[in-house]
Design a protein around this motif. Structure first.
Motif, PDB file in Angstrom:
ATOM      1  N   ALA A 126     -12.758  23.864 -11.486  1.00  0.00           N
ATOM      2  CA  ALA A 126     -11.547  23.118 -11.118  1.00  0.00           C
ATOM      3  C   ALA A 126     -10.917  22.450 -12.336  1.00  0.00           C
ATOM      4  O   ALA A 126      -9.688  22.477 -12.513  1.00  0.00           O
ATOM      5  N   LEU A 127     -11.733  21.859 -13.191  1.00  0.00           N
ATOM      6  CA  LEU A 127     -11.217  21.220 -14.400  1.00  0.00           C
ATOM      7  C   LEU A 127     -10.649  22.255 -15.369  1.00  0.00           C
ATOM      8  O   LEU A 127      -9.605  22.038 -15.989  1.00  0.00           O
ATOM      9  N   ARG A 128     -11.327  23.386 -15.491  1.00  0.00           N
ATOM     10  CA  ARG A 128     -10.866  24.422 -16.416  1.00  0.00           C
ATOM     11  C   ARG A 128      -9.496  24.980 -15.992  1.00  0.00           C
ATOM     12  O   ARG A 128      -8.641  25.246 -16.836  1.00  0.00           O
ATOM     13  N   GLU A 231     -16.548  18.670 -25.506  1.00  0.00           N
ATOM     14  CA  GLU A 231     -17.326  19.500 -26.415  1.00  0.00           C
ATOM     15  C   GLU A 231     -16.650  20.850 -26.661  1.00  0.00           C
ATOM     16  O   GLU A 231     -16.813  21.454 -27.721  1.00  0.00           O
ATOM     17  N   GLN A 232     -15.874  21.306 -25.673  1.00  0.00           N
ATOM     18  CA  GLN A 232     -15.144  22.566 -25.807  1.00  0.00           C
ATOM     19  C   GLN A 232     -13.781  22.375 -26.473  1.00  0.00           C
ATOM     20  O   GLN A 232     -13.063  23.337 -26.709  1.00  0.00           O
ATOM     21  N   GLY A 233     -13.423  21.129 -26.757  1.00  0.00           N
ATOM     22  CA  GLY A 233     -12.161  20.846 -27.419  1.00  0.00           C
ATOM     23  C   GLY A 233     -10.949  20.948 -26.510  1.00  0.00           C
ATOM     24  O   GLY A 233      -9.828  21.144 -27.007  1.00  0.00           O
ATOM     25  N   ARG A 234     -11.131  20.793 -25.198  1.00  0.00           N
ATOM     26  CA  ARG A 234     -10.013  20.916 -24.267  1.00  0.00           C
ATOM     27  C   ARG A 234      -9.169  19.643 -24.270  1.00  0.00           C
ATOM     28  O   ARG A 234      -9.684  18.525 -24.230  1.00  0.00           O
ATOM     29  N   LYS A 235      -7.853  19.823 -24.299  1.00  0.00           N
ATOM     30  CA  LYS A 235      -6.930  18.688 -24.353  1.00  0.00           C
ATOM     31  C   LYS A 235      -6.993  17.828 -23.103  1.00  0.00           C
ATOM     32  O   LYS A 235      -6.726  16.624 -23.157  1.00  0.00           O
ATOM     33  N   LEU A 236      -7.318  18.435 -21.973  1.00  0.00           N
ATOM     34  CA  LEU A 236      -7.354  17.678 -20.725  1.00  0.00           C
ATOM     35  C   LEU A 236      -8.299  16.490 -20.817  1.00  0.00           C
ATOM     36  O   LEU A 236      -8.013  15.414 -20.275  1.00  0.00           O
ATOM     37  N   ALA A 237      -9.418  16.652 -21.505  1.00  0.00           N
ATOM     38  CA  ALA A 237     -10.399  15.580 -21.614  1.00  0.00           C
ATOM     39  C   ALA A 237      -9.865  14.397 -22.413  1.00  0.00           C
ATOM     40  O   ALA A 237     -10.402  13.284 -22.295  1.00  0.00           O
TER      41      ALA A 237
END
Length: 254
Positions: A126-128, A231-237
């Motif tokens: 869902a987050l991805r 840790e995956q470098g996603r902007k959402l975080a």
């Protein structure tokens, strides 16, 4: 004078299909948009542009997803009842999405009885999905209504200032216009800077809340999921945290 031109995506309605929606976690009707790349001047185009692909948008939650046209037998010109739409456009939906439909059924029946690995998998998925939506939003230029209203207001304001100065103080027209122009430019720049937050509030967070509400995630689960995204470098975080997600879920239930 600033001259704005280039190529932009143009979205035109192409029909309807039935498919699985990962936000609603169920089969849904989707509207289909043709995506064309067309030349624009000040973001205004006069053609549909060269075909670049298609996307499907859930008629229930509004989630826009990539579309593989080969998955469908045809497009429907109208939004038929779901069962009829599925038979007409995507008769193999239940087979193609058997795993997702089964997972959604388990989630509806007993969300808290799912094992830890499945809860983590569904939470991450869902987050991805929304992280991808945020990346796409930031990679494209689609002005929202507030920006367009401000641009229109800026032109009207400059025109009114010029008309007033022409009648009342023609000797100050140059200075007055420069001041009006930069005030208008500042207003447009402010609205542009707020587009991302408006997208989060109106588009991303409600969809994320809708997809996560059946899972009933705890604050600790959300924190761990966001840490994995960082840790995956996603902007959402960097833009959303567990507290905002829980607030959105609570708003959905009210």
């Amino acid at each position: 004078m600033i001259f704005v031109w280039g190529r932009k995506a143009v979205y035109t309605h192409a029909g309807y299909v039935a498919d699985f929606c990962p936000v609603c976690r169920a089969a849904r009707a989707f509207s289909v948009q043709r995506i064309g790349m067309a030349w624009h001047v000040y973001y205004l185009t006069i053609s549909k542009g060269e075909l670049a692909g298609y996307q499907r948008t859930c008629c229930d939650c509004g989630m826009a997803l990539p579309m593989e046209v080969g998955h469908y037998t045809q497009l429907s010109a109208e939004q038929l009842p779901l069962v009829q739409l599925e038979q007409t456009t995507n008769p193999h939906l239940s087979i193609r999405h058997a795993d997702a439909l089964a997972a959604a059924a388990r989630l509806r029946e007993a969300p808290l009885l799912l094992d830890e690995s499945e809860r983590r998998r569904q939470l991450d998925a869902a987050l991805r999905l929304q992280a991808d939506a945020l990346d796409e939003f930031e990679a494209t230029t689609r002005l929202d209504r507030e920006v367009w209203w401000t641009i229109g207001g800026a032109f009207a304001f400059c025109a009114l200032v010029l008309a007033a100065l022409r009648q009342q103080a023609p000797e100050n027209m140059d200075t007055g216009f420069i001041i009006a122009f930069f005030l208008s430019l500042g207003a447009v720049a402010w609205q542009l800077s707020q587009m991302g937050e408006r997208f989060l509030q109106r588009g991303l967070l409600p969809k994320l809340a809708r997809s996560l509400a059946p899972l009933q995630p705890s604050a600790a689960e959300l924190d761990e999921a966001f840490e994995r995204m960082r840790e995956q470098g996603r902007k959402l975080a960097k833009r959303v945290d567990s507290a905002r997600v829980q607030q959105a879920i609570a708003a959905l239930r009210n």
